[in-house]
Design a protein around this motif. Structure first.
Motif, short mmCIF file in Angstrom:
data_model
loop_
_atom_site.label_atom_id
_atom_site.label_comp_id
_atom_site.label_asym_id
_atom_site.label_seq_id
_atom_site.Cartn_x
_atom_site.Cartn_y
_atom_site.Cartn_z
N TYR A 166 46.18 47.85 31.84
CA TYR A 166 45.48 48.63 32.86
C TYR A 166 44.74 49.83 32.25
O TYR A 166 43.56 50.06 32.56
CB TYR A 166 46.45 49.11 33.93
CG TYR A 166 45.78 49.92 35.01
CD1 TYR A 166 44.95 49.31 35.94
CD2 TYR A 166 45.95 51.31 35.09
CE1 TYR A 166 44.30 50.05 36.93
CE2 TYR A 166 45.31 52.05 36.07
CZ TYR A 166 44.49 51.41 36.99
OH TYR A 166 43.84 52.15 37.95
N LEU A 213 47.40 40.96 34.37
CA LEU A 213 46.29 41.08 35.33
C LEU A 213 46.72 40.61 36.72
O LEU A 213 46.40 41.24 37.73
CB LEU A 213 45.09 40.26 34.85
CG LEU A 213 44.38 40.79 33.58
CD1 LEU A 213 43.32 39.80 33.13
CD2 LEU A 213 43.77 42.16 33.82
N LEU A 237 40.55 40.05 40.76
CA LEU A 237 40.02 39.14 39.75
C LEU A 237 38.97 38.25 40.40
O LEU A 237 39.16 37.74 41.50
CB LEU A 237 41.15 38.29 39.16
CG LEU A 237 42.31 39.06 38.51
CD1 LEU A 237 43.37 38.09 38.01
CD2 LEU A 237 41.83 39.95 37.38
N ILE A 257 36.53 41.53 36.53
CA ILE A 257 37.67 42.30 37.02
C ILE A 257 37.12 43.53 37.74
O ILE A 257 36.30 44.25 37.19
CB ILE A 257 38.58 42.75 35.87
CG1 ILE A 257 39.11 41.54 35.10
CG2 ILE A 257 39.74 43.60 36.39
CD1 ILE A 257 39.88 41.91 33.84
#
Length: 353
Positions: A37, A70, A81, A92
């Motif tokens: 992240y 993710l 996504l 993203i």
């Protein structure tokens, strides 16, 4: 006078992370999830494109690890996504953490801070691939898996836990956990041990637990143990018995693990120790209970019925100590009363006169 140009030798080159993320999301994320992240934010600020393989290489993880991270953040509504028609990842979007929760269901353009382009080839992420779905492994693949020294040792360990020789179907499950979910030998060892300790030897159950850990981004036995204790009903029973309403701290969890694993006590015995701790002190109840349980362990206590025996022994010892102390305190008076005959002394005094 002409215009002046103002400049300095160094510029702040930093990545800002939301305070809300630190306060609400960071505590539950593991190492890989945090790295992914924060790296996405850094690349977004630099307007750079990245790929799954770039992130994997950066942090020495597999691409499956990155994809799990993710999906974890997508599940927590931190990002979204984007896929093309062939289900390949193409983008993203980092979502606004301060925005209303309802926005998570609105079109992405209304929730997006800024896009981060991700180039993913079909070789990196095959179309329609579900990493949590067990594939149909061929006999050659299974033979190759069993022929590896590390796999052979792992299967032997699993058979010791299960108590029987594994069937081909069960070997496929272990292969799937190692291959698709990318579990290490240590993590699979802990996984099977964890399930067996709870009386679950069914491989469908073991597979479900493995998938739930993979979805949570767990990659080490330590992370799995933390997750297990976080949701373990027995842990919260002990916390409640000690008058605690919060989640256990690391030290408190260590105490509970020590009582249940190292000392081997069941919940009934631990409950009795907790009740006595609550009655005995308002503070340091874990330490108080630990002292009780250690003494019981040294005395060979295994069941609640053994506690009554130890209580009786303690009561007798306490009574004996009290009698000894009383006798000692009366020794001087007894000496005077028994060793002096006042009548004889009076006669002796009369004779002298």
């Amino acid at each position: 006078m002409g215009r002046l140009t103002i400049y300095k030798d160094n510029y702040v080159d930093a990545t800002a992370v939301s305070n809300l993320f630190i306060d609400e999301y960071m505590k539950d994320a593991n190492d890989a999830q945090l790295k992914v992240y924060i790296y996405l934010i850094r690349m977004m600020n630099a307007n750079l494109s990245i790929s799954l393989s770039d992130i994997a290489d950066k942090f020495n993880h597999t691409e499956k690890d990155i994809m799990r991270a993710l999906k974890y953040w997508e599940k927590n509504r931190i990002l979204s996504l984007e896929y093309d028609e062939s289900k390949s990842l193409i983008g993203i979007h980092l979502l606004d953490l301060n925005g209303p929760k309802e926005k998570a269901s609105l079109p992405l353009t209304e929730c997006v801070i800024a896009p981060v382009a991700v180039s993913v080839s079909k070789e990196e992420l095959p179309a329609n691939e579900n990493i949590y779905e067990k594939p149909s492994y061929s006999l050659d693949q299974l033979k190759e898996f069993k022929a590896r020294e590390e796999s052979s040792q792992l299967l032997f360990i699993v058979e010791q836990y299960i108590g029987k020789t594994l069937t081909p179907s069960e070997v496929k499950t272990i292969f799937f956990i190692a291959d698709r979910l990318s579990f290490s030998v240590d993590l699979i060892d802990y996984l099977v041990q964890y399930c067996v300790e709870r009386g679950k030897k069914d491989f469908r159950y073991i597979e479900k637990v493995a998938i739930s850990w993979a979805e949570a981004g767990i990659t080490t036995p330590k992370e799995a143990e933390q997750k297990a204790y976080k949701y373990d009903k027995a842990v919260y029973e002990i916390m409640n018995a000690l008058g605690k309403t919060s989640s256990p701290t690391a030290k408190e969890a260590d105490y509970i693990r020590h009582w249940t694993k190292n000392l081997g006590f069941g919940m009934e015995v631990i409950h009795v120790a907790c009740e006595r701790s609550v009655l005995g002190t308002d503070k340091h109840r874990f330490e108080y209970a630990d002292t009780i349980l250690k003494s019981w362990h040294e005395a060979g206590v295994h069941h609640v019925t053994d506690i009554a025996r130890e209580d009786e022994k303690f009561s007798r010892a306490k009574t004996s100590r009290g009698m000894t102390k009383a006798a000692s305190s009366n020794a001087f008076n007894q000496f005077k009363q028994h060793d002096y005959d006042f009548e004889s002394l009076e006669k002796e005094l009369l004779k002298i006169r």
